[in-house]
Write an enzyme that holds these catalytic residues in place. Structure first.
Site: not given
Length: 297
Positions: A34, A96, A220
């Site tokens: 990310q 993140h 999750y």
């Protein structure tokens, strides 16, 4: 238009035509999962100083974090580039980063920093997401900076020995939309939950937004992250999206909010009243926006 590309390219579109050559002068960027070249913001007095600001991940896979750089845009290159802020502590992995920016009317800059990642990622022997409640850490925070990277003297915890003076708000997971409603003077964010529990929040300095002690999200792997969805010392979200929409950009137009959803593949029109309270929302479907893709991010 200035466009950031995650692998580390900054592009310019002039009169509707993409310049084939990326802007020169960016620092070394860590493009990892990310992470990469992230948000970009033009200084409010750009016509006077030619300054642009950009967030990016730097470091290594084992020790990385969000940095804020700035430089003078001269033609197709950046000059006098400098790092004005580095999030600390450094983390491992590629999850993140957060990284959204928005200018306040006083020309100070808000920067959203992600919490560092999902379990089993740890820092100092505990889940890294708990850093969002640690005011000595930038992880899971919005920080407020002067345009040169110095710390404003009126930040909420300036002078508190147990808090980093750059912090503006805390208890955030991974903000991917940040916008200011200049009409009402409100700052809004859209924030990724885990499994469900995406949030729209109105951001005020000095407040705790709960993550991960108070959340509507599920793990999750299944099960609750927290038994609490509200707390009197923490700010409740204005909207909770379950199932998740996976928020992307956020914009203010005509007094309302427009929030992108990656998984929902839609733009969510959020109607506000004169006081800035949410009174309605609806998804604006984008037909054939992603033909052949899975709809997941």
């Amino acid at each position: 238009m200035l466009i950031t590309e995650r692998p580390g390219r900054l592009r310019i579109v002039r009169d509707g035509i993409l310049d084939p050559t990326p802007v020169a002068g960016l620092p070394e960027i860590l493009a990892l999962n990310q992470g990469g070249l992230l948000d970009i913001a033009v200084h409010p007095r750009f016509e006077e100083n030619s300054l642009i600001y950009f967030t990016y991940s730097q470091g290594t896979q084992e020790a990385n974090g969000v940095a804020v750089g700035r430089g003078e845009l001269r033609g197709s290159s950046l000059e006098n580039v400098e790092v004005i802020f580095q999030a600390a502590p450094l983390k491992r992995g590629g999850q993140h980063f957060g990284s959204r920016m928005v200018w306040l009317p006083d020309d100070t800059l808000l920067v959203a920093i992600g919490d560092g990642g999902n379990p089993p990622v740890q820092l100092d022997g505990e889940l890294i997401r708990l850093q969002a409640q640690n005011r000595g850490s930038h992880l899971g925070k919005i920080v407020r900076l002067n345009d040169d990277g110095s710390i404003p003297s009126d930040n909420p915890w300036q002078g508190d020995p147990n808090s980093d003076p750059a912090i503006w708000s805390y208890g955030h997971r991974n903000i991917q939309g940040l916008a200011i409603d200049s009409q009402r003077g409100h700052v809004w964010s859209t924030e990724h939950g885990a499994r469900g529990g995406d949030e729209l929040n109105r951001i005020e300095g000095g407040e705790n937004y709960g993550w991960p002690l108070v959340t509507h999200s599920q793990e999750y792997t299944g099960g609750r992250i927290s038994d609490r969805q509200s707390h009197p010392d923490m700010v409740d979200p204005d909207i909770v999206w379950t199932p998740a929409i996976a928020p992307s950009g956020l914009a203010v137009h005509g007094g309302d909010l427009f929030a992108g959803g990656l998984v929902s593949q839609s733009v969510h029109h959020i109607q506000l009243n004169e006081s800035g309270e949410v009174i309605d929302q609806r998804a604006i479907a984008i037909a054939s926006a992603c033909a052949g893709c899975s709809g997941k991010s």
